[in-house]
Design a protein around this motif. Structure first.
Motif, PDB file in Angstrom:
ATOM      1  N   MET A   1      42.790  40.981  35.495  1.00 28.89           N
ATOM      2  CA  MET A   1      44.182  40.592  35.751  1.00 28.89           C
ATOM      3  C   MET A   1      45.117  41.194  34.704  1.00 28.89           C
ATOM      4  N   LYS A   2      44.660  41.185  33.451  1.00 26.63           N
ATOM      5  CA  LYS A   2      45.473  41.752  32.374  1.00 26.63           C
ATOM      6  C   LYS A   2      45.670  43.247  32.577  1.00 26.63           C
ATOM      7  N   LYS A   3      44.614  43.961  32.943  1.00 30.79           N
ATOM      8  CA  LYS A   3      44.721  45.411  33.139  1.00 30.79           C
ATOM      9  C   LYS A   3      45.574  45.740  34.365  1.00 30.79           C
ATOM     10  N   GLU A   4      45.484  44.909  35.402  1.00 30.40           N
ATOM     11  CA  GLU A   4      46.344  45.115  36.577  1.00 30.40           C
ATOM     12  C   GLU A   4      47.814  45.007  36.193  1.00 30.40           C
ATOM     13  N   ALA A   5      48.112  44.045  35.337  1.00 33.74           N
ATOM     14  CA  ALA A   5      49.497  43.871  34.883  1.00 33.74           C
ATOM     15  C   ALA A   5      49.938  45.063  34.034  1.00 33.74           C
ATOM     16  N   GLU A   6      49.033  45.536  33.166  1.00 35.97           N
ATOM     17  CA  GLU A   6      49.360  46.672  32.306  1.00 35.97           C
ATOM     18  C   GLU A   6      49.580  47.953  33.115  1.00 35.97           C
ATOM     19  N   GLU A   7      48.774  48.129  34.166  1.00 32.05           N
ATOM     20  CA  GLU A   7      48.889  49.341  34.978  1.00 32.05           C
ATOM     21  C   GLU A   7      49.934  49.187  36.080  1.00 32.05           C
ATOM     22  N   GLY A   8      50.471  47.990  36.225  1.00 31.66           N
ATOM     23  CA  GLY A   8      51.500  47.743  37.231  1.00 31.66           C
ATOM     24  C   GLY A   8      50.999  47.864  38.653  1.00 31.66           C
ATOM     25  N   VAL A   9      49.760  47.388  38.903  1.00 33.21           N
ATOM     26  CA  VAL A   9      49.185  47.462  40.242  1.00 33.21           C
ATOM     27  C   VAL A   9      48.845  46.062  40.738  1.00 33.21           C
ATOM     28  N   GLU A  10      48.737  45.913  42.041  1.00 32.04           N
ATOM     29  CA  GLU A  10      48.383  44.632  42.637  1.00 32.04           C
ATOM     30  C   GLU A  10      46.876  44.483  42.762  1.00 32.04           C
ATOM     31  N   GLU A  11      46.441  43.228  42.935  1.00 32.05           N
ATOM     32  CA  GLU A  11      45.023  42.973  43.176  1.00 32.05           C
ATOM     33  C   GLU A  11      44.577  43.732  44.413  1.00 32.05           C
TER      34      GLU A  11
ATOM     35  N   THR B   1      32.066  49.665  25.140  1.00 33.09           N
ATOM     36  CA  THR B   1      32.738  49.190  23.928  1.00 33.09           C
ATOM     37  C   THR B   1      34.245  49.049  24.103  1.00 33.09           C
ATOM     38  N   LYS B   2      34.769  49.530  25.221  1.00 21.39           N
ATOM     39  CA  LYS B   2      36.210  49.418  25.465  1.00 21.39           C
ATOM     40  C   LYS B   2      36.614  47.968  25.739  1.00 21.39           C
ATOM     41  N   PHE B   3      35.652  47.156  26.168  1.00 18.96           N
ATOM     42  CA  PHE B   3      35.922  45.737  26.432  1.00 18.96           C
ATOM     43  C   PHE B   3      34.814  44.910  25.786  1.00 18.96           C
TER      44      PHE B   3
ATOM     45  N   THR C   1      43.705  46.985  44.097  1.00 14.73           N
ATOM     46  CA  THR C   1      43.873  48.393  43.729  1.00 14.73           C
ATOM     47  C   THR C   1      42.834  48.763  42.682  1.00 14.73           C
ATOM     48  N   LEU C   2      42.213  49.923  42.816  1.00 13.74           N
ATOM     49  CA  LEU C   2      41.227  50.368  41.838  1.00 13.74           C
ATOM     50  C   LEU C   2      41.898  50.654  40.497  1.00 13.74           C
ATOM     51  N   LEU C   3      41.365  50.053  39.446  1.00 11.16           N
ATOM     52  CA  LEU C   3      41.895  50.278  38.106  1.00 11.16           C
ATOM     53  C   LEU C   3      41.390  51.601  37.535  1.00 11.16           C
ATOM     54  N   LYS C   4      42.168  52.179  36.629  1.00 10.33           N
ATOM     55  CA  LYS C   4      41.747  53.421  35.988  1.00 10.33           C
ATOM     56  C   LYS C   4      40.543  53.200  35.072  1.00 10.33           C
ATOM     57  N   CYS C   5      40.429  51.983  34.541  1.00  9.37           N
ATOM     58  CA  CYS C   5      39.345  51.672  33.600  1.00  9.37           C
ATOM     59  C   CYS C   5      38.167  50.979  34.272  1.00  9.37           C
ATOM     60  N   VAL C   6      38.024  51.145  35.580  1.00 15.38           N
ATOM     61  CA  VAL C   6      37.002  50.410  36.323  1.00 15.38           C
ATOM     62  C   VAL C   6      35.593  50.699  35.805  1.00 15.38           C
ATOM     63  N   ASN C   7      35.331  51.933  35.395  1.00 11.99           N
ATOM     64  CA  ASN C   7      33.994  52.271  34.888  1.00 11.99           C
ATOM     65  C   ASN C   7      33.698  51.532  33.584  1.00 11.99           C
ATOM     66  N   ASP C   8      34.707  51.423  32.733  1.00 11.68           N
ATOM     67  CA  ASP C   8      34.503  50.745  31.453  1.00 11.68           C
ATOM     68  C   ASP C   8      34.271  49.250  31.646  1.00 11.68           C
ATOM     69  N   ILE C   9      35.016  48.636  32.560  1.00  8.51           N
ATOM     70  CA  ILE C   9      34.811  47.208  32.838  1.00  8.51           C
ATOM     71  C   ILE C   9      33.415  46.989  33.422  1.00  8.51           C
ATOM     72  N   ALA C  10      32.995  47.859  34.323  1.00  8.46           N
ATOM     73  CA  ALA C  10      31.654  47.748  34.907  1.00  8.46           C
ATOM     74  C   ALA C  10      30.584  47.854  33.830  1.00  8.46           C
ATOM     75  N   ALA C  11      30.765  48.802  32.902  1.00  4.00           N
ATOM     76  CA  ALA C  11      29.779  48.999  31.836  1.00  4.00           C
ATOM     77  C   ALA C  11      29.707  47.781  30.916  1.00  4.00           C
ATOM     78  N   ALA C  12      30.870  47.232  30.562  1.00  4.55           N
ATOM     79  CA  ALA C  12      30.904  46.068  29.673  1.00  4.55           C
ATOM     80  C   ALA C  12      30.317  44.833  30.352  1.00  4.55           C
ATOM     81  N   ALA C  13      30.633  44.648  31.631  1.00  3.88           N
ATOM     82  CA  ALA C  13      30.101  43.505  32.377  1.00  3.88           C
ATOM     83  C   ALA C  13      28.579  43.589  32.483  1.00  3.88           C
TER      84      ALA C  13
ATOM     85  N   GLN D   1      35.769  35.426  32.128  1.00  5.80           N
ATOM     86  CA  GLN D   1      36.249  36.379  31.118  1.00  5.80           C
ATOM     87  C   GLN D   1      36.607  37.719  31.755  1.00  5.80           C
ATOM     88  N   ILE D   2      35.713  38.198  32.610  1.00  8.63           N
ATOM     89  CA  ILE D   2      35.915  39.501  33.248  1.00  8.63           C
ATOM     90  C   ILE D   2      37.122  39.463  34.178  1.00  8.63           C
TER      91      ILE D   2
END
Length: 404
Positions: free
Chosen positions: A253-263, A223-225, A265-277, A247-248
């Motif tokens: 890309m938006k979360k990478e920009a928010e977290e200030g990381v480059e493509e 539900t986070k995404f 790099t593992l995102l902090k919200c990776v589990n939530d994106i996986a669940a939503a996808a 969409q995904i």
């Protein structure tokens, strides 16, 4: 038939072989219907299985992914040896074969070509009948090897390369209700996993993309995404996943920009994106299948008593997707059957079983001198997708509350 033994051989991407031995009574005498040699797809292995599925020997060699030219070369280098080993372990000479069956469509052209050319030489050298196999028909019929499933039944085939809904009316008789318009669900999940760089995740380094998404989604909050389910206003049974993947990707890309990381790099919200996808893929499959069931019921395409939905293909091993389809079948009164995971993915047994079914019914058996061409792209059965779309069936509300 008193005994049946399978010698299963899997060679490189998009090639497999398998021998089948059986006895049956003809005119009161028990004659031996020697071997059926079958080819299909994925990695190098040899397995001997008896009727009770007891393994007696095996060997495997992974290739680390599918590269068409590499697969072709592996085929050429190994096909003769692997087939010879299968025959030797089965104790059967080529002259004793009852028939030879080979996957000729659809699949990688380079690999199909090697397998077909070898088969041509084999059947002509030993004057044996040839049974060309449709890869998707084999997926659809695998379940009949495991339990008594009568025709007709509805089948949903979902894999890395295919996504389709069809009514199986017979061994070689299918009605195509819907198919992928762009990419397959397995391909989408794999690409999302690559974009998320899940190979760098400590839990996912040895998993395929789809497996990694399923694993991480268990601890994610879908539900986070909020991703839109594709084709919501298109009332047919076809599938589309390219827009969802876009969409995904935009969200990543938006979360990478928010977290200030480059493509990469593992995102902090990776589990939530996986669940939503995963949830959105499952919901899309479930909704199109729901419409297919309603179409079949409206047109008398399934038996009124104990209608069945068979789920097969590599993506069918995803437990979350199975649960989504269980919600649909329970609501519509169908019985959902999913082959074990080892029979959902591409395997030699399914190709062999398709050959057995055709051999038993005498369908699609060719003389050894008949020329057959491989078909990298080949539809399944009679296409009635236009009729399904014209029916414009609107779905009743269905809550997709799928337990993790």
């Amino acid at each position: 038939m008193t005994r049946e033994r399978l010698c299963w051989m899997r060679l490189a991407p998009y090639w497999e072989s398998l021998c089948i031995h059986r006895r049956r009574c003809i005119s009161g005498r028990c004659q031996r219907l020697r071997s059926l040699l079958v080819r299909g797809c994925k990695k190098l292995a040899a397995i001997v299985i008896d009727k009770q599925s007891n393994l007696t020997c095996s060997q495997t060699c992974r290739t680390g992914g599918i590269i068409p030219t590499v697969a072709q070369q592996l085929h050429r280098e190994n096909i003769e040896r692997v087939v010879q080993e299968a025959l030797e372990r089965s104790g059967v000479a080529p002259s004793q074969l009852a028939a030879v069956a080979t996957t000729v469509k659809p699949g990688l052209a380079l690999s199909l070509g090697v397998g077909l050319e070898f088969t041509r030489q084999l059947v002509r050298r030993h004057d044996k009948p040839f049974i060309p196999i449709h890869h998707m028909e084999a997926h659809a019929l695998t379940v009949r090897m495991l339990q008594p499933v009568s025709f007709p039944f509805l089948v949903l085939l979902v894999s890395g390369g295919h996504s389709l809904l069809a009514v199986a009316q017979g061994v070689d008789d299918f009605l195509l209700l819907g198919h992928a318009l762009d990419e397959a669900p397995g391909d989408t999940l794999d690409k999302v996993a690559r974009r998320l760089s899940l190979v760098k995740h400590p839990q996912c380094s040895s998993l395929s993309g789809g497996q990694a998404i399923e694993l991480l989604a268990r601890d994610g909050d879908r539900t986070k995404f909020s991703f839109r389910t594709p084709m919501g206003q298109t009332h047919d049974c076809c599938f589309s996943f390219a827009g969802l993947r876009n969409q995904i990707t935009m969200t990543i890309m938006k979360k990478e920009a928010e977290e200030g990381v480059e493509e990469g790099t593992l995102l902090k919200c990776v589990n939530d994106i996986a669940a939503a996808a995963q949830h959105t893929v499952a919901a899309h499959l479930a909704k199109r299948t729901h419409r297919a069931i309603l179409f079949c019921k409206a047109n008398g395409l399934l038996p009124p008593s104990s209608p069945t939905l068979v789920l097969s293909g590599g993506v069918a091993s995803n437990q979350y997707i199975r649960k989504a389809l269980t919600i649909v079948t329970e609501m519509t009164g169908l019985h959902l059957i999913c082959p074990p995971a080892k029979f959902c993915t591409d395997n030699g047994v399914m190709i062999a079983w398709n050959g057995v079914e055709r051999l038993r019914e005498g369908k699609g058996i060719l003389a050894p001198d008949v020329d057959v061409c491989y078909e990298p792209r080949a539809p399944l059965g009679v296409d009635i997708t236009a009729e399904v779309k014209a029916a414009a069936i609107r779905l009743p509300p269905l809550k997709m509350k799928i337990p993790s």
